[in-house]
Design an enzyme around this catalytic site. Structure first.
Site, PDB file in Angstrom:
ATOM      1  CG  ASP A  46      58.519  51.822  64.304  1.00 33.65           C
ATOM      2  OD1 ASP A  46      59.803  51.926  64.153  1.00 33.65           O
ATOM      3  OD2 ASP A  46      58.029  51.408  63.961  1.00 33.65           O
ATOM      4  CB  VAL A  71      61.046  52.595  73.220  1.00 37.03           C
ATOM      5  CG1 VAL A  71      61.688  52.071  72.048  1.00 37.03           C
ATOM      6  CG2 VAL A  71      60.337  54.045  72.822  1.00 37.03           C
ATOM      7  CE1 TYR A 123      55.936  64.952  70.963  1.00 39.47           C
ATOM      8  CE2 TYR A 123      56.582  67.658  70.564  1.00 39.47           C
ATOM      9  CZ  TYR A 123      56.445  66.168  70.113  1.00 39.47           C
ATOM     10  OH  TYR A 123      57.353  66.287  69.324  1.00 39.47           O
ATOM     11  CE  LYS A 174      59.868  64.457  71.401  1.00 42.49           C
ATOM     12  NZ  LYS A 174      60.643  63.255  71.777  1.00 42.49           N
TER      13      LYS A 174
END
Ligand SMILES: NC(=O)c1ccc[n+]([C@@H]2O[C@H](COP(=O)([O-])OP(=O)(O)OC[C@H]3O[C@@H](n4cnc5c(N)ncnc54)[C@H](O)[C@@H]3O)[C@@H](O)[C@H]2O)c1
Length: 252
Positions: free
Chosen positions: A36, A63, A155, A159
């Site tokens: 994280d 990430v 978004y 996704k």
């Protein structure tokens, strides 16, 4: 003890759904590596887990950074000796920006983290999994990865990309013993959706028109239970699915 002797890396593991998945895995015998970029929350969660007797290891990772992803896997292997499960959970929102209001900086950030993070984590772990002839990848998609109108443009696009990568990886590496599935939740009670500060109010209004049809939101533990099933051998014949977790909301 459904994950005894397994090692799992969970990105976004310091908070919310990732934290609940890590706790559920640890309770089922797994050693967990939490990755994280929120250093304070990461340290707090690792300390909390260790106090409960879980075998937990923390790696500070963005990430969106290739160097960090390399370190995440290399440090986990150095610490625990192996990796069996990768949960790509780290993700950020796009402030519900409708198509005509998309901000380039938000587009790049969401794509780098929500899409690039999944690609980079998978790219690094796949040679490990194919060499050992087994491994499980679980991606956190969203109901916006299945439907069209329940999120902002960026978004939703991100996704959908996660859903596509899930099926592509399952199809490409399934015969080498790798399974890759995704969970597509509707609303989950985490810090992610607590505030609407800075939101595109037009995008928010349009994307939430059908919220009255949603039975209820989920607890992070309800999503973690799905991730447990998908990580365990109980789901050995499931590969390449994007599983809606929305109490039937999208079925209407
Ligand atoms: N909460 C929901 O309603 C909901 C619904 C559908 C899908 N999801 C997805 O589930 C995942 C987890 O969401 P959550 O609700 O637990 O969010 P959260 O904000 O509670 O936790 C996300 C964690 O990811 C970490 N993170 C964010 N960007 C990162 C980065 N670049 N590198 C490393 N860590 C990073 C954060 O520090 C945080 O600890 C996300 O991918 C999200 O899109 C959430």
């Amino acid at each position: 003890m459904r994950l005894e002797n397994k090692v799992a890396i969970i990105t976004g593991g310091a908070n919310g759904i990732g934290k609940a998945i890590a706790a559920t895995y640890a309770k089922n015998g797994a050693k967990v590596s939490l990755a994280d970029f929120n250093e304070e929350a990461l340290q707090q969660t690792v300390t909390e887990f260790q106090a409960q007797g879980f075998e937990a290891f923390g790696v500070k990772v963005n990430v969106a950074s290739e160097e960090d992803i390399q370190r995440m896997v290399d440090d986990t292997v150095a610490h625990f000796g192996q990796v069996d499960i990768l949960v790509n959970c780290a993700g950020v929102l796009d402030y519900m920006q409708a198509a005509h209001n998309v901000d380039d900086a938000i587009w790049s950030r969401v794509m780098d983290i929500n899409v690039g993070g999944v690609m980079r984590g998978s790219r690094k772990i796949l040679p490990v999994f194919t060499a050992q002839g087994s491994g499980v990848i679980i991606n956190l998609a969203s109901i916006t990865g299945i439907t069209g109108g329940r999120g902002g443009l960026t978004y939703t696009a991100a996704k959908h990309a996660v859903a596509g990568m899930t099926k592509n990886i399952a199809s490409t590496y399934g015969e080498q013993g790798v399974r890759c599935n995704a969970i597509a939740p509707a609303q989950v009670d985490t810090g992610l959706t607590q505030s609407i500060e800075g939101y595109d109010m037009f995008g928010l209004k349009q994307a939430t028109r059908g919220v009255s049809l949603m039975n209820r939101s989920a607890s992070p533990e309800e999503i973690a239970n799905i991730a447990l099933f998908l990580a365990s051998d109980e789901s050995s014949y499931i590969n390449g699915v994007v599983l809606a977790a929305d109490a039937g909301w999208s079925a209407y």
